[in-house]
Write a protein that holds these residues in place. Structure first.
Motif, PDB file in Angstrom:
ATOM      1  N   VAL A   1       0.840  -1.210   0.000  1.00  0.00           N
ATOM      2  CA  VAL A   1       0.000   0.000   0.000  1.00  0.00           C
ATOM      3  C   VAL A   1       0.875   1.261   0.000  1.00  0.00           C
ATOM      4  CG1 VAL A   1      -1.617   1.365   1.388  1.00  0.00           C
ATOM      5  CG2 VAL A   1      -2.014  -1.085   1.046  1.00  0.00           C
ATOM      6  N   ASP A   2       1.860   1.286   0.891  1.00  0.00           N
ATOM      7  CA  ASP A   2       2.745   2.464   0.950  1.00  0.00           C
ATOM      8  C   ASP A   2       3.516   2.651  -0.352  1.00  0.00           C
ATOM      9  OD1 ASP A   2       2.364   3.589   3.503  1.00  0.00           O
ATOM     10  OD2 ASP A   2       3.377   1.852   4.398  1.00  0.00           O
ATOM     11  N   ILE A   3       3.989   1.543  -0.889  1.00  0.00           N
ATOM     12  CA  ILE A   3       4.871   1.662  -2.062  1.00  0.00           C
ATOM     13  C   ILE A   3       4.071   2.083  -3.300  1.00  0.00           C
ATOM     14  CG2 ILE A   3       6.613   0.495  -3.468  1.00  0.00           C
ATOM     15  CD1 ILE A   3       7.114  -1.369  -1.058  1.00  0.00           C
ATOM     16  N   VAL A   4       2.863   1.537  -3.462  1.00  0.00           N
ATOM     17  CA  VAL A   4       2.036   1.974  -4.602  1.00  0.00           C
ATOM     18  C   VAL A   4       1.666   3.451  -4.424  1.00  0.00           C
ATOM     19  CG1 VAL A   4      -0.166   1.693  -5.821  1.00  0.00           C
ATOM     20  CG2 VAL A   4       1.114  -0.325  -5.113  1.00  0.00           C
ATOM     21  N   THR A   5       1.337   3.836  -3.196  1.00  0.00           N
ATOM     22  CA  THR A   5       0.981   5.243  -2.941  1.00  0.00           C
ATOM     23  C   THR A   5       2.141   6.148  -3.362  1.00  0.00           C
ATOM     24  OG1 THR A   5      -0.377   4.524  -1.078  1.00  0.00           O
ATOM     25  CG2 THR A   5       0.133   6.866  -1.195  1.00  0.00           C
ATOM     26  N   ARG A   6       3.337   5.752  -2.975  1.00  0.00           N
ATOM     27  CA  ARG A   6       4.523   6.549  -3.317  1.00  0.00           C
ATOM     28  C   ARG A   6       4.788   6.529  -4.826  1.00  0.00           C
ATOM     29  NH1 ARG A   6       7.459  10.405  -3.158  1.00  0.00           N
ATOM     30  NH2 ARG A   6       9.705  10.217  -3.347  1.00  0.00           N
ATOM     31  N   TRP A   7       4.592   5.358  -5.448  1.00  0.00           N
ATOM     32  CA  TRP A   7       4.857   5.206  -6.888  1.00  0.00           C
ATOM     33  C   TRP A   7       4.091   6.247  -7.711  1.00  0.00           C
ATOM     34  CZ3 TRP A   7       1.191   4.342 -10.656  1.00  0.00           C
ATOM     35  CH2 TRP A   7       1.676   4.112 -11.944  1.00  0.00           C
TER      36      TRP A   7
ATOM     37  N   VAL B   1       6.326   9.109  -7.891  1.00  0.00           N
ATOM     38  CA  VAL B   1       7.658   8.805  -8.430  1.00  0.00           C
ATOM     39  C   VAL B   1       7.583   8.354  -9.893  1.00  0.00           C
ATOM     40  CG1 VAL B   1       9.655   7.279  -8.213  1.00  0.00           C
ATOM     41  CG2 VAL B   1       8.501   8.109  -6.156  1.00  0.00           C
ATOM     42  N   GLY B   2       6.654   7.415 -10.191  1.00  0.00           N
ATOM     43  CA  GLY B   2       6.588   6.801 -11.528  1.00  0.00           C
ATOM     44  C   GLY B   2       6.543   7.819 -12.654  1.00  0.00           C
ATOM     45  N   PRO B   3       5.686   8.849 -12.551  1.00  0.00           N
ATOM     46  CA  PRO B   3       5.605   9.818 -13.639  1.00  0.00           C
ATOM     47  C   PRO B   3       6.738  10.845 -13.649  1.00  0.00           C
ATOM     48  CG  PRO B   3       3.533   9.672 -12.387  1.00  0.00           C
ATOM     49  CD  PRO B   3       4.586   8.986 -11.587  1.00  0.00           C
ATOM     50  N   SER B   4       7.593  10.869 -12.598  1.00  0.00           N
ATOM     51  CA  SER B   4       8.642  11.904 -12.589  1.00  0.00           C
ATOM     52  C   SER B   4      10.055  11.323 -12.629  1.00  0.00           C
ATOM     53  CB  SER B   4       8.470  12.807 -11.358  1.00  0.00           C
ATOM     54  OG  SER B   4       8.573  12.032 -10.194  1.00  0.00           O
ATOM     55  N   LEU B   5      10.168  10.018 -12.786  1.00  0.00           N
ATOM     56  CA  LEU B   5      11.494   9.398 -12.934  1.00  0.00           C
ATOM     57  C   LEU B   5      12.156   9.903 -14.217  1.00  0.00           C
ATOM     58  CD1 LEU B   5      10.554   5.707 -12.065  1.00  0.00           C
ATOM     59  CD2 LEU B   5      12.181   7.136 -10.781  1.00  0.00           C
TER      60      LEU B   5
ATOM     61  N   ASP C   1      18.226   6.521  -5.196  1.00  0.00           N
ATOM     62  CA  ASP C   1      18.054   7.951  -5.035  1.00  0.00           C
ATOM     63  C   ASP C   1      16.566   8.347  -5.046  1.00  0.00           C
ATOM     64  OD1 ASP C   1      19.119  10.511  -4.911  1.00  0.00           O
ATOM     65  OD2 ASP C   1      18.786  10.799  -7.071  1.00  0.00           O
ATOM     66  N   GLN C   2      15.811   7.780  -5.988  1.00  0.00           N
ATOM     67  CA  GLN C   2      14.461   8.288  -6.235  1.00  0.00           C
ATOM     68  C   GLN C   2      13.330   7.404  -5.727  1.00  0.00           C
ATOM     69  OE1 GLN C   2      13.739  10.487  -9.594  1.00  0.00           O
ATOM     70  NE2 GLN C   2      15.859  10.868 -10.113  1.00  0.00           N
ATOM     71  N   PHE C   3      13.608   6.128  -5.547  1.00  0.00           N
ATOM     72  CA  PHE C   3      12.512   5.252  -5.138  1.00  0.00           C
ATOM     73  C   PHE C   3      13.035   4.183  -4.168  1.00  0.00           C
ATOM     74  CE2 PHE C   3       8.667   2.722  -7.131  1.00  0.00           C
ATOM     75  CZ  PHE C   3       7.931   2.936  -5.972  1.00  0.00           C
ATOM     76  N   PRO C   4      13.672   4.638  -3.072  1.00  0.00           N
ATOM     77  CA  PRO C   4      14.278   3.667  -2.140  1.00  0.00           C
ATOM     78  C   PRO C   4      13.237   2.735  -1.521  1.00  0.00           C
ATOM     79  CG  PRO C   4      14.241   5.898  -1.189  1.00  0.00           C
ATOM     80  CD  PRO C   4      13.842   6.028  -2.630  1.00  0.00           C
ATOM     81  N   GLU C   5      11.979   3.187  -1.480  1.00  0.00           N
ATOM     82  CA  GLU C   5      10.917   2.369  -0.863  1.00  0.00           C
ATOM     83  C   GLU C   5      10.795   0.993  -1.515  1.00  0.00           C
ATOM     84  OE1 GLU C   5      10.640   5.399  -2.061  1.00  0.00           O
ATOM     85  OE2 GLU C   5       9.942   6.723  -0.456  1.00  0.00           O
ATOM     86  N   LEU C   6      11.156   0.884  -2.781  1.00  0.00           N
ATOM     87  CA  LEU C   6      11.025  -0.411  -3.473  1.00  0.00           C
ATOM     88  C   LEU C   6      12.174  -1.355  -3.119  1.00  0.00           C
ATOM     89  CD1 LEU C   6       9.006  -1.776  -5.382  1.00  0.00           C
ATOM     90  CD2 LEU C   6      10.411  -1.021  -7.310  1.00  0.00           C
ATOM     91  N   ALA C   7      13.266  -0.798  -2.534  1.00  0.00           N
ATOM     92  CA  ALA C   7      14.422  -1.597  -2.100  1.00  0.00           C
ATOM     93  C   ALA C   7      14.973  -2.468  -3.226  1.00  0.00           C
ATOM     94  CB  ALA C   7      14.041  -2.450  -0.878  1.00  0.00           C
TER      95      ALA C   7
ATOM     96  N   ALA D   1      -2.707  12.136  -7.132  1.00  0.00           N
ATOM     97  CA  ALA D   1      -2.370  10.881  -6.467  1.00  0.00           C
ATOM     98  C   ALA D   1      -3.476  10.485  -5.491  1.00  0.00           C
ATOM     99  CB  ALA D   1      -1.035  11.020  -5.746  1.00  0.00           C
ATOM    100  N   ILE D   2      -3.786   9.212  -5.469  1.00  0.00           N
ATOM    101  CA  ILE D   2      -4.831   8.667  -4.594  1.00  0.00           C
ATOM    102  C   ILE D   2      -4.206   8.423  -3.214  1.00  0.00           C
ATOM    103  CG2 ILE D   2      -6.337   6.657  -4.259  1.00  0.00           C
ATOM    104  CD1 ILE D   2      -6.475   6.446  -7.370  1.00  0.00           C
ATOM    105  N   SER D   3      -4.971   8.728  -2.160  1.00  0.00           N
ATOM    106  CA  SER D   3      -4.383   8.667  -0.811  1.00  0.00           C
ATOM    107  C   SER D   3      -4.155   7.216  -0.368  1.00  0.00           C
ATOM    108  CB  SER D   3      -5.302   9.362   0.187  1.00  0.00           C
ATOM    109  OG  SER D   3      -6.449   8.563   0.379  1.00  0.00           O
ATOM    110  N   LYS D   4      -3.307   7.104   0.636  1.00  0.00           N
ATOM    111  CA  LYS D   4      -2.977   5.788   1.173  1.00  0.00           C
ATOM    112  C   LYS D   4      -4.213   5.059   1.707  1.00  0.00           C
ATOM    113  CE  LYS D   4      -0.291   3.779   4.863  1.00  0.00           C
ATOM    114  NZ  LYS D   4       0.652   3.985   5.955  1.00  0.00           N
ATOM    115  N   GLY D   5      -5.086   5.809   2.360  1.00  0.00           N
ATOM    116  CA  GLY D   5      -6.296   5.202   2.913  1.00  0.00           C
ATOM    117  C   GLY D   5      -7.157   4.589   1.815  1.00  0.00           C
ATOM    118  N   VAL D   6      -7.270   5.305   0.693  1.00  0.00           N
ATOM    119  CA  VAL D   6      -8.066   4.774  -0.417  1.00  0.00           C
ATOM    120  C   VAL D   6      -7.366   3.555  -1.023  1.00  0.00           C
ATOM    121  CG1 VAL D   6      -9.019   5.298  -2.694  1.00  0.00           C
ATOM    122  CG2 VAL D   6      -9.164   6.995  -0.866  1.00  0.00           C
ATOM    123  N   TRP D   7      -6.042   3.605  -1.117  1.00  0.00           N
ATOM    124  CA  TRP D   7      -5.335   2.425  -1.650  1.00  0.00           C
ATOM    125  C   TRP D   7      -5.578   1.194  -0.789  1.00  0.00           C
ATOM    126  CZ3 TRP D   7      -3.959   0.989  -6.153  1.00  0.00           C
ATOM    127  CH2 TRP D   7      -3.652   1.950  -7.123  1.00  0.00           C
TER     128      TRP D   7
END
Ligand code: FDA
Length: 498
Positions: free
Chosen positions: A243-249, A252-256, A290-296, A347-353
Motif C-alpha cells: 500500500v505504501d509503495i504503490v501510494t509513493r509510486w 515517483v513513476g511519472p517523474s522518474l 536515489d528516487q525510489f528507495p521504498e522499493l528496495a 495521487a490517490i491517498s494511502k487510505g483509499v489504496w
C-alpha cells in the motif's frame, strides 16, 4: 452515399468481379469460420448470437481494398476493417447491433521495410507489433519503436488509437512517431500524407480505428536504444508494504528520468512493479536508490538483455523464450475478458489504496494495470494528436476481468462496482478513458436518418478525446460526410445544422 437498401448479393458479385475470388470468403465458404476466427482475441465475440459479416475479404494489394470500398459504397454494404483483431469490443469483425456488413481483413498486407540509414520504416497495418519489433531490431539491437506490449496486436488498430507502451515516457506514443501514411478513403481513393492533408493526417494518428477510412501503411521514425537494457520484476505483498509503495509510486513513476518506466500490476493482495530501463544495471540501482528507495531494488533484481529480448520477456514471462516467438500470430480464445480504463491526475491517498486492495479479495476480482505517463508524454500539447491525456496525467489505469465459459456475471459485477467506486479518485467532467481499451459501457452511437449524431457520440467521445473530439468530428464531416465507415463508437460527422 450508401443506398438505403443493401444489396448483399450484388455486393458479393461486385467483389468477385474486382478481387481474386480466393481472397473473398463468404459465409457459405468452408474456410469462412476459420478465417473469421483467425485473429479473434476474445471468446466473448464468438457465440451463436454474434452478428457476423457477410464475407471476409483478405486483400493482397491496395487496389483490392479500394475495390472493396467502391463495391460497398455502390451496393449499400458497410465495411469494417480488421488488422490484428484485438479490439476489446470486437468491433473490427462483429456488430453489436443487427447489421449487414463485410470485413476487410488486412492480414496479408503486413510488410515491414526498414531504412537503416534514415532510421525509418514503412509498416503495413496487417503486421503485428511483434513482427514490427522483430524486423526493426533483429539486425540492429540499437533500433526500436515505442508501442504496446502484446506481440499479436495489429499495427492498424493499435496505431489508430495512439498506442501506449513502456517507452512512451521517453519517446511518446507510436503515433507521436508517425511520419506518413497510406490511406483509402470512403471514396476509394488512395492517399498519402500530402494527398490527405494535415487535418486527416492528424485524425488518423490516435482518433481511433474504423472512423475515417482504411490506413494501409504507416511510415514511422525509429528510435535509439542502448545495446543492452535492464528490466526488473519486483513483487510486494501487503505485508511487505504494497500500500505504501504503490501510494509513493504515483508521484515517483511519472517523474522518474525518461529512460526508466515502472508500471504496476495489482492483483490479489500484491503489486508487481515491472520496469524497463534504457541503461545499465549499476546506473539503475543508483537511480532507484536515489528516487525510489521504498522499493528496495538491488542489483540482484537486474535482468540485462537486448531491447528485443525485453519485449519477449515481458510478453511471455520467460527469459528463455526466443525472440522468434514474437512472430507468432496465434492467439488463444480460451479466456473471456472485459476491460475499462481511467486516467489519474491527483495521487490517490494511502487510505483509499487500502480500500482498493480489499476489492481484490472479492469474488470475480480481476486486476489493474497502472501505466505511468509524465516525461515526454507530459511535454506534448493536448491537441498535437487526438490522444489528449498528456500534461498533468500521472498514469492510466486499466481494469481487467477474466472468466471461463459463457457466464462472467461475478467478474462483470465486480468490474462495474469497482469502476463506480473509483469514480471520485480519477479524472472527472468528463471521466476519461483510452480509446484503445475500447469500452461500449461508456456510450454507444445514436443513428438518426442514417447518420451518427454528434451529440450521441459526444457522450463517449469526450471521454476518449476530451477537447479533441469536436475536431475529429469536423474531419469526419469533411472526409466521410455520409458516415459510410461507422460502428458503435465511430466518430460522428459534425454536420452544420444537425
Ligand atoms: P482490430 O483489428 O480489432 O481493430 C481495432 C479497431 O481499429 C477496429 O475498430 C477496427 O475496425 C479499426 N481498424 C483496424 N485496422 C484499421 C486500419 N488499418 N485502418 C483503420 N481502422 C482500423 N494498447 C496499447 O496502447 N498498449 C498496450 O500495451 C496494449 N496491450 C494490449 C494487449 C492485449 C492482449 C490486447 C487484446 C489489447 C492491447 N491493447 C494495448 C489494445 C490495442 O491497442 C487495441 O485493442 C487495438 O485497437 C488493437 O489493434 P488491432 O489491429 O489488433 O485490432
Amino acid at each position: 452515399s450508401v443506398p438505403c437498401l443493401a444489396s448483399p448479393d450484388d455486393f458479393l458479385q461486385c467483389l468477385r468481379e474486382k478481387i481474386p475470388s480466393e481472397l473473398v470468403y463468404t459465409q457459405s465458404s468452408s474456410s469462412f469460420a476459420g478465417v473469421l476466427v483467425s485473429s479473434i482475441r476474445s471468446a466473448r465475440f464468438l457465440t451463436n448470437t454474434t452478428v457476423r459479416p457477410l464475407c471476409v475479404v483478405t486483400p493482397t494489394d491496395a487496389s483490392h481494398v479500394q475495390a472493396a470500398v467502391l463495391c460497398g459504397r455502390t451496393q449499400g454494404v458497410r465495411l469494417r476493417v480488421r488488422s490484428g483483431g484485438h479490439d476489446y469490443e470486437g468491433l473490427s469483425y462483429r456488430s453489436a447491433r443487427p447489421e449487414v456488413f463485410g470485413v476487410v481483413d488486412l492480414t496479408n498486407l503486413r510488410a515491414v521495410s526498414v531504412n537503416q540509414s534514415e532510421t525509418t520504416a514503412w509498416v503495413d497495418s496487417g503486421a503485428t507489433i511483434g513482427e514490427l519489433y522483430y524486423t526493426i531490431a533483429k539486425d540492429n539491437s540499437q533500433l526500436a519503436f515505442p508501442a504496446g506490449l502484446c506481440p499479436t496486436i495489429g499495427v492498424g488498430g493499435h496505431f489508430s488509437g495512439g498506442a501506449i507502451g513502456m517507452m512512451m515516457r521517453k519517446y511518446g506514443l507510436a503515433v507521436d512517431n508517425v511520419l506518413d501514411a497510406k490511406f483509402v478513403t470512403a471514396n476509394g481513393d488512395l492517399l498519402d500524407r500530402a494527398g490527405m492533408g494535415e487535418d486527416l493526417f492528424w485524425a488518423i494518428r490516435g482518433g481511433g480505428g474504423g472512423s475515417f477510412g482504411i490506413v494501409l501503411s504507416w511510415k514511422v521514425q525509429l528510435v535509439q536504444v542502448p545495446p543492452m537494457v535492464t528490466m526488473f520484476n519486483i513483487v510486494k505483498t501487503l505485508d511487505q508494504g504494497a500500500v505504501d509503495i504503490v501510494t509513493r509510486w504515483q508521484d515517483v513513476g511519472p517523474s522518474l528520468p525518461n529512460d526508466l518506466t515502472i508500471r504496476v500490476i495489482v492483483q490479489g493482495q500484491q503489486a508487481l512493479f515491472q520496469a524497463l530501463y534504457l541503461g545499465t544495471c549499476s546506473s539503475l540501482v543508483a537511480t532507484m536508490g536515489d528516487q525510489f528507495p521504498e522499493l528496495a531494488m538491488t542489483s540482484a533484481d537486474c535482468q540485462s538483455m537486448t531491447w528485443l529480448q525485453s519485449i519477449a520477456f515481458i510478453s511471455f514471462w520467460n527469459r528463455d523464450t526466443p525472440v522468434e516467438a514474437l512472430l507468432s500470430r496465434t492467439t488463444s480464445l480460451s479466456t473471456y475478458s472485459k476491460s475499462k480504463s481511467d486516467y489519474v491526475q491527483n495521487a490517490i491517498s494511502k487510505g483509499v489504496w487500502k480500500d482498493i486492495f480489499s476489492w481484490f479479495t472479492m469474488n470475480g476480482a480481476g486486476l489493474v494495470i497502472l501505466e505511468p505517463h509524465g516525461g515526454f508524454m507530459g511535454s506534448v500539447p493536448t491537441d498535437a494528436t487526438p490522444y489528449p491525456h498528456r500534461s498533468g496525467v500521472l498514469y492510466n489505469v486499466q481494469y481487467m476481468v477474466f472468466w471461463q465459459g459463457d457466464g462472467g456475471t461475478a467478474a462483470n459485477t465486480w468490474l462495474g462496482n469497482f469502476y463506480d467506486f473509483m469514480g471520485p479518485y480519477v479524472s472527472k467532467n468528463p471521466r476519461q478513458a483510452y480509446v484503445n481499451y475500447r469500452d461500449l459501457g461508456i456510450g454507444q452511437n445514436v443513428v438518426v436518418d442514417d447518420v451518427t449524431t454528434f451529440d450521441g457520440g459526444k457522450v463517449w467521445g469526450e471521454q476518449y478525446f476530451a477537447s479533441n473530439f469536436q475536431r475529429l468530428a469536423s474531419v469526419k464531416a469533411a472526409v466521410d460526410p455520409t458516415d459510410y465507415f461507422r460502428n458503435e463508437q465511430s466518430i460522428p460527422p459534425l454536420v452544420q445544422g444537425r
